[in-house]
Design an enzyme around this catalytic site. Structure first.
Site, PDB file in Angstrom:
ATOM      1  N   TYR A  26       0.841  -1.204   0.000  1.00 20.62           N
ATOM      2  CA  TYR A  26       0.000   0.000   0.000  1.00 20.62           C
ATOM      3  C   TYR A  26       0.874   1.252   0.000  1.00 20.62           C
ATOM      4  CZ  TYR A  26      -4.478  -2.347   0.961  1.00 20.62           C
ATOM      5  OH  TYR A  26      -5.615  -3.103   0.864  1.00 20.62           O
ATOM      6  N   GLU A  71     -15.315   4.243   4.649  1.00 19.57           N
ATOM      7  CA  GLU A  71     -15.336   4.529   3.208  1.00 19.57           C
ATOM      8  C   GLU A  71     -16.739   4.398   2.612  1.00 19.57           C
ATOM      9  OE1 GLU A  71     -12.283   2.292   1.167  1.00 19.57           O
ATOM     10  OE2 GLU A  71     -10.896   3.680   2.109  1.00 19.57           O
TER      11      GLU A  71
END
Ligand code: 4VP
Length: 178
Positions: A26, A71
């Site tokens: 990431y 999210e």
């Protein structure tokens, strides 16, 4: 980067690449005290990228930082950065639908918020998939706050190496090949 992190300001504006112990790679940028951008290079949702995600960002104790957010997909994330030790810990709480249809989320999310919100209603949430992992930080860059060049295109094969090898940003932390 060799600086010692002491304050919240030391953390804000920092750009990280890290690899979780499960192999997922990431890239994450502390854009300012309430916003993060990120790109995913490896793992279940490799290829996904997001800018201007609202997040809670604070310093827990000197040099240790906590970031959490929820999210549009319904995925929740809690990250703990220990940059002085080149380590972080992340916990991702995926709704069942993201585990079953990861491909729907592999895009530049900002242009597909409606699809994320429709999908979280259409498919199942539970049981969630919880992924708690330690990670090794393989790159840290001082990008400065609110730098729109840091996360400004889709991830490509070799991008983390280009960044680590100094081929991606110039001396002012601007993207070289625009
Ligand atoms: C789902 C997003 C996400 C972003 C960064 C990270 O380290 C884990 C999850």
């Amino acid at each position: 980067m060799t600086k010692q992190f002491k304050t919240l300001d030391d953390f804000l504006g920092t750009h990280f690449i890290y690899t979780y112990d499960n192999g997922w790679e990431y890239e994450w940028y502390a854009k300012n005290d309430h916003t993060a951008d990120y790109r995913i290079h490896g793992g279940m949702v490799a290829g996904r990228w997001v800018t201007d995600q609202k997040a809670d960002i604070l310093m827990l104790t000197e040099g240790v930082y906590k970031v959490s957010w929820t999210e549009p997909t319904g995925t929740d994330v809690a990250l703990d950065f220990m940059p002085n030790e080149n380590k972080m810990h992340g916990t991702i709480f995926f709704p069942k639908w993201v585990e079953e249809h990861p491909e729907i989320t592999v895009t530049y999310q900002n242009e597909h918020i409606d699809l994320m919100e429709e999908s979280r209603e259409k498919y199942e949430t539970y049981p969630k998939l919880v992924v708690p992992e330690m990670a090794k930080i393989t790159y840290m860059g001082d990008a400065g706050q609110n730098n729109e060049d840091v996360i400004s295109e889709a991830p490509y094969q070799g991008m983390p190496d280009d960044i680590r090898n100094g081929k991606y940003f110039n001396e002012n932390y601007q993207r070289i090949n625009k």
